[in-house]
Scaffold this motif. Sequence first.
Motif: not given
Ligand SMILES: [Zn+2]
Length: 302
Positions: A27-28, A87, A91, A218
């Motif tokens: 993620d991210d 995503h 956030h 992540h």
């Molecule tokens: Zn995230």
Amino acid sequence: MLKKIILSFCLGLSNVAIAKSVALSFDDGLDPSINSEAQQINEDILSTLKENKIHAIVYPSISKIGGTEGLNIISNWGKQGHRIGNHGNLHINLNKNEVNLSHYLQDMQQGHQVFSSIEGFVPRYRFPFLKEGNTLEKRDGVRKWLSTHNYQSGAVSIDASDWYYNQLFLKYQQQKDQASLDKLKQAYIFHLLDRAKYYDDLAVQTLGRSPKHVLLLHVRAINAAWLEDIIYSFKTESWEFIDSDTAYQDTIYKIQPNLLPAGESIVWNIAQIYGVKNLRYPAEDAPYEYLNLAKHGLNIEN
Ligand SMILES: [Zn+2]
């Protein structure tokens, strides 16, 4: 009788022989204007995946990757055969009272606009913090948006706290504390394997089978440093790595639990529906890790 014993033995053997399967999701993403190692971290993760012939999925968030340079870095995932999902932009935690549905949908749409033109994009949305709504209106409003836009939820079956272990990793790295880094590595790998086993056991207990798992990680320094060891340790524990498209074909990812607040691991949701007792909320968080860290010789003051 003998036939029955032989049959049970064979079934037992076949259970052992079938590896549990897991897809990796990251993620991210990182913003190179904030993190000078963003490109290197991204490259290190991608090169370990390539060496191990694993195709993963990355879920970037616009605010986490920053501008064009961050987007170029994330684009390398698609160029190397990985999937890229959405995503969102800022956030946002959908379970916060001050977050309203229309604002959230706008944020998802912004993510879609940026990421949908990149090579490797698939219409999968990963909820930030795995929070899927604290009201019916928000939960079902987002589900409707996903369905209208032919999106699948980028659900997770194995939740973990790599973000927290990464905080400790950066701290010890800054302090040049190799002894603590060595302990952290053991604790981190133990944590990931432990969570994988926990969620797999929960699935077998409720559904009667081991699903195709999706593990939440992540794009962070700790994974750039230790992904090779993570992969090796999972393989040693009979886990097989599969690509995200294969994993998301599992029917558990079609389930839309009628729960509020919504979110967390899909297996955790199923366990709730089945009435499994003593499920903690949130499912994974930093304080739960103090004991594991202490067992590995790291006493975290808090
Ligand atoms: Zn995230």
